[in-house]
Design an enzyme around this catalytic site. Structure first.
Site, PDB file in Angstrom:
ATOM      1  N   LYS A 133     -54.450  -8.775 -46.071  1.00  0.00           N
ATOM      2  CA  LYS A 133     -55.108  -9.731 -46.980  1.00  0.00           C
ATOM      3  C   LYS A 133     -55.287 -11.087 -46.283  1.00  0.00           C
ATOM      4  O   LYS A 133     -56.341 -11.733 -46.399  1.00  0.00           O
ATOM      5  CB  LYS A 133     -54.274  -9.881 -48.255  1.00  0.00           C
ATOM      6  CG  LYS A 133     -54.737 -10.962 -49.201  1.00  0.00           C
ATOM      7  CD  LYS A 133     -55.996 -10.620 -49.977  1.00  0.00           C
ATOM      8  CE  LYS A 133     -56.448 -11.849 -50.786  1.00  0.00           C
ATOM      9  NZ  LYS A 133     -57.476 -11.574 -51.766  1.00  0.00           N
ATOM     10  N   CYS A 158     -58.323 -19.079 -52.753  1.00  0.00           N
ATOM     11  CA  CYS A 158     -58.080 -18.009 -51.775  1.00  0.00           C
ATOM     12  C   CYS A 158     -58.394 -18.476 -50.350  1.00  0.00           C
ATOM     13  O   CYS A 158     -57.490 -18.733 -49.565  1.00  0.00           O
ATOM     14  CB  CYS A 158     -58.923 -16.779 -52.095  1.00  0.00           C
ATOM     15  SG  CYS A 158     -58.374 -15.919 -53.582  1.00  0.00           S
TER      16      CYS A 158
HETATM   17  N1  LIG Z   1     -59.325 -15.750 -58.364  1.00  0.00           N
HETATM   18  C1  LIG Z   1     -59.725 -14.932 -57.404  1.00  0.00           C
HETATM   19  O1  LIG Z   1     -60.927 -14.849 -57.103  1.00  0.00           O
HETATM   20  C2  LIG Z   1     -58.716 -14.035 -56.690  1.00  0.00           C
HETATM   21  C3  LIG Z   1     -59.226 -13.048 -55.861  1.00  0.00           C
HETATM   22  C4  LIG Z   1     -58.355 -12.168 -55.232  1.00  0.00           C
HETATM   23  C5  LIG Z   1     -56.991 -12.312 -55.421  1.00  0.00           C
HETATM   24  N2  LIG Z   1     -56.490 -13.295 -56.226  1.00  0.00           N
HETATM   25  C6  LIG Z   1     -55.018 -13.373 -56.375  1.00  0.00           C
HETATM   26  O2  LIG Z   1     -54.687 -13.463 -57.745  1.00  0.00           O
HETATM   27  C7  LIG Z   1     -53.774 -14.542 -57.951  1.00  0.00           C
HETATM   28  C8  LIG Z   1     -53.991 -15.066 -59.335  1.00  0.00           C
HETATM   29  O3  LIG Z   1     -55.311 -15.562 -59.402  1.00  0.00           O
HETATM   30  P1  LIG Z   1     -56.071 -15.778 -60.763  1.00  0.00           P
HETATM   31  O4  LIG Z   1     -57.448 -16.159 -60.398  1.00  0.00           O
HETATM   32  O5  LIG Z   1     -55.869 -14.638 -61.697  1.00  0.00           O
HETATM   33  O6  LIG Z   1     -55.284 -17.043 -61.328  1.00  0.00           O
HETATM   34  P2  LIG Z   1     -55.438 -17.680 -62.771  1.00  0.00           P
HETATM   35  O7  LIG Z   1     -54.991 -19.084 -62.644  1.00  0.00           O
HETATM   36  O8  LIG Z   1     -56.775 -17.376 -63.362  1.00  0.00           O
HETATM   37  O9  LIG Z   1     -54.373 -16.861 -63.630  1.00  0.00           O
HETATM   38  C9  LIG Z   1     -53.004 -16.911 -63.410  1.00  0.00           C
HETATM   39  C10 LIG Z   1     -52.311 -16.671 -64.740  1.00  0.00           C
HETATM   40  O10 LIG Z   1     -50.912 -16.572 -64.480  1.00  0.00           O
HETATM   41  C11 LIG Z   1     -50.244 -17.230 -65.541  1.00  0.00           C
HETATM   42  N3  LIG Z   1     -48.892 -17.567 -65.097  1.00  0.00           N
HETATM   43  C12 LIG Z   1     -48.481 -18.584 -64.293  1.00  0.00           C
HETATM   44  N4  LIG Z   1     -47.151 -18.516 -64.104  1.00  0.00           N
HETATM   45  C13 LIG Z   1     -46.713 -17.440 -64.813  1.00  0.00           C
HETATM   46  C14 LIG Z   1     -45.439 -16.853 -65.000  1.00  0.00           C
HETATM   47  N5  LIG Z   1     -44.350 -17.375 -64.442  1.00  0.00           N
HETATM   48  N6  LIG Z   1     -45.359 -15.775 -65.804  1.00  0.00           N
HETATM   49  C15 LIG Z   1     -46.449 -15.247 -66.396  1.00  0.00           C
HETATM   50  N7  LIG Z   1     -47.688 -15.758 -66.238  1.00  0.00           N
HETATM   51  C16 LIG Z   1     -47.808 -16.839 -65.453  1.00  0.00           C
HETATM   52  C17 LIG Z   1     -51.104 -18.410 -65.863  1.00  0.00           C
HETATM   53  O11 LIG Z   1     -50.852 -18.927 -67.148  1.00  0.00           O
HETATM   54  C18 LIG Z   1     -52.508 -17.805 -65.736  1.00  0.00           C
HETATM   55  O12 LIG Z   1     -52.983 -17.290 -66.964  1.00  0.00           O
HETATM   56  C19 LIG Z   1     -54.116 -15.527 -56.831  1.00  0.00           C
HETATM   57  O13 LIG Z   1     -53.053 -16.384 -56.519  1.00  0.00           O
HETATM   58  C20 LIG Z   1     -54.438 -14.587 -55.695  1.00  0.00           C
HETATM   59  O14 LIG Z   1     -53.257 -14.215 -55.015  1.00  0.00           O
HETATM   60  C21 LIG Z   1     -57.338 -14.146 -56.872  1.00  0.00           C
END
Ligand SMILES: NC(=O)c1ccc[n+]([C@@H]2O[C@H](COP(=O)([O-])OP(=O)(O)OC[C@H]3O[C@@H](n4cnc5c(N)ncnc54)[C@H](O)[C@@H]3O)[C@@H](O)[C@H]2O)c1
Length: 477
Positions: A253, A307
């Site tokens: 990744k 990211c």
């Molecule tokens: N956004 C993208 O395009 C993308 C693409 C590939 C991978 N990712 C991976 O996904 C991860 C999350 O991204 P996202 O876009 O979903 O983030 P996001 O901010 O949209 O969602 C994260 C969620 O996690 C919740 N959260 C935070 N701490 C928490 C906890 N302790 N317990 C339970 N829930 C909790 C938040 O309230 C939020 O709703 C990124 O850090 C990355 O590693 C993201």
């Protein structure tokens, strides 16, 4: 550019070189509920998805659609309430609202803030909360540490814990397995399973990507990898690839995202050179990518989102000797400064100059401000004395004022002397330039206004795109 088509070569032109990955059709039969779920093919169980955000909610809906009983866990009450009401709190994700509604009415999806209780009931826990950067550009684990602390006491024999959040290499095994073991008194690989499986999908195309991109899995030990692969085999329509270790999956990744950052840095350097020699880099990129080993990305105002600008730092935090990675970050971050210089040059200075910035999110169509290049852009315009207003179709006026600048009302016009586009939202191509009688320069930060006819009094500046000079003065006011 003219393409001479050959009757002997009926395949579509390779110009542009983009790779389309088609979505796989669902080939799963209805899964048989198993209690507990032990990875037997054709069976389903209960999965807790920790972090029901832009990534977590689509995967939760996907799992429910494949017959799993899904508990979405989130610290935000509003997120939990929306899911329990059958609504998607994540807008701008095609198809997600329908999937959440269906999953909820089929009784396969519920949400809670209680991660411990959810993990206790689950056969599989998938964690997808953000890991970002702190002020020293080191991984900021606060959300992940809290999520792991919540589920760790509920780890029970046979539980499969999968980390999908991007992590520095070694963190699944070195940082989180010891915490899960310490709180549960159980041993990973002997009593419960742990794996890393990076989420590789893009916001705005999550459900399509989930059915298209191979799902990579790396376990802490062979049994963990196999159990995680069995889980994904039951919920993912695309290929599932079992890698040799969690570390190999973690590094994959970081490699694929850093590749994009380095590639964009190269495109930005090529754009600087193309500007100097008066060549249109778009034409070059399209032509170069017609050969299968060239995959040049697009130049622009820099790279945002949580990211691509973040993960090179995960590599650098463990391997500071990676000079190319570090340099690429600097090149991409330097694009804002170059844009400001170009605007200053076109206007002869920025002191007291009203400037309109269009697009504040890190990219069009995704309501996410994390690491958006709009922030340093506005800050530096302000530093040079510009009076900045801003507009983003995804943000309310209050959100614009809270994050960055005086909110502009779309269509209002005004005395702006420069307009800078920071995202490629198609709306911006419909700007009514007559409403901006003092406008002298448009800086097209994503080269998305190409082909839009500007008034003769307005200069055009793009990134690696030949600029135009005004041929008439702004109207007197
Ligand atoms: N956004 C993208 O395009 C993308 C693409 C590939 C991978 N990712 C991976 O996904 C991860 C999350 O991204 P996202 O876009 O979903 O983030 P996001 O901010 O949209 O969602 C994260 C969620 O996690 C919740 N959260 C935070 N701490 C928490 C906890 N302790 N317990 C339970 N829930 C909790 C938040 O309230 C939020 O709703 C990124 O850090 C990355 O590693 C993201």
């Amino acid at each position: 550019m003219t393409i001479v088509r050959r009757p002997s070569h009926p395949a579509p032109s390779l110009l542009g070189g983009s790779i389309e990955t088609p979505a796989s059709a669902c080939r799963h039969a209805e899964g048989r509920p198993a209690l507990p779920w032990v990875g037997e093919p054709g069976t389903v169980g209960t999965v807790a998805v920790v972090g029901a955000g832009k990534m977590g909610l689509p995967i939760a809906a996907l799992y429910a659609g494949h017959g799993w009983s899904v508990i979405a866990v989130d610290v935000q009450e509003a997120v939990v309430d929306a899911i329990n009401a059958g609504e998607s709190p994540v807008a701008e994700e095609p198809g997600l609202a329908e999937r959440v509604r269906e999953a909820r009415s089929a009784g396969r999806l519920r949400a809670t803030t209680d991660g411990t209780a959810a993990a206790r009931k689950a056969d599989v826990v998938v964690i997808i909360v953000p890991v970002l950067l702190d002020d020293e550009q080191q991984p900021d684990y606060r959300h992940m540490d809290a999520a792991v602390a919540a589920i760790a006491p509920a780890v029970h024999p046979g539980l499969m814990v999968i980390f999908e959040t991007t992590l520095p290499v070694g963190d699944t095994r070195g940082r989180y397995v010891p915490r899960l073991e310490a709180a549960s008194g159980l041993r990973a690989t002997a009593d419960f399973f742990v794996a890393f499986s990076p989420e590789r999908i893009l916001s705005g195309a999550a459900l399509q990507n989930l059915a298209a991109y191979p799902k990579l899995v790396g376990g802490i030990g062979a049994a963990s990898g196999e159990r995680a692969a069995a889980f994904y085999d039951s919920v993912i329509d695309a290929e599932v690839v079992l890698m040799s270790s969690a570390e190999a999956a973690e590094l994959t990744k970081l490699a694929e995202t850093t590749y994009r950052d380095v590639n964009i840095a190269l495109a930005n350097e090529l754009a600087r050179y193309a500007d100097r020699v008066g060549v249109d880099l778009q034409e070059v990129i399209v032509a170069a990518n017609s050969q299968p080993y060239s995959h040049l990305h697009q130049p622009g105002l820099g790279v945002g989102g949580h990211c691509i600008p973040v993960y090179p730092h995960f590599l650098l935090s463990r391997a500071p000797e990676m000079e190319l990675v570090e340099l690429s970050r600097r090149v991409n971050d330097g694009q804002v400064g170059l844009a400001i210089k170009a605007i200053q040059k076109a206007l002869g200075g920025l002191e007291g100059v009203p400037v309109l910035v269009l697009g504040l999110t890190y990219r069009e169509g995704v309501k996410e401000l994390a690491y958006s290049r709009a922030m340093p852009l506005i800050e530096r315009l302000g530093f040079h004395g510009a009076v900045v207003s801003a507009y983003d179709p995804l943000l309310t006026a209050e959100e614009v004022e809270r994050c960055c600048a005086t909110a502009y009302r779309w269509g209002a016009g005004g005395p702006f002397r420069a307009i800078v586009t920071q995202t490629a939202d198609p709306l911006f191509r419909t700007i009514d330039f007559d409403a901006f009688p003092d406008l002298a320069v448009v800086f097209d930060g994503r080269n998305s206004l190409r082909g839009v006819i500007l008034p003769e009094r307005v200069a055009y500046r793009g990134v690696g795109v030949p600029g135009t000079q005004p041929t008439a003065q702004p109207a007197a006011r």
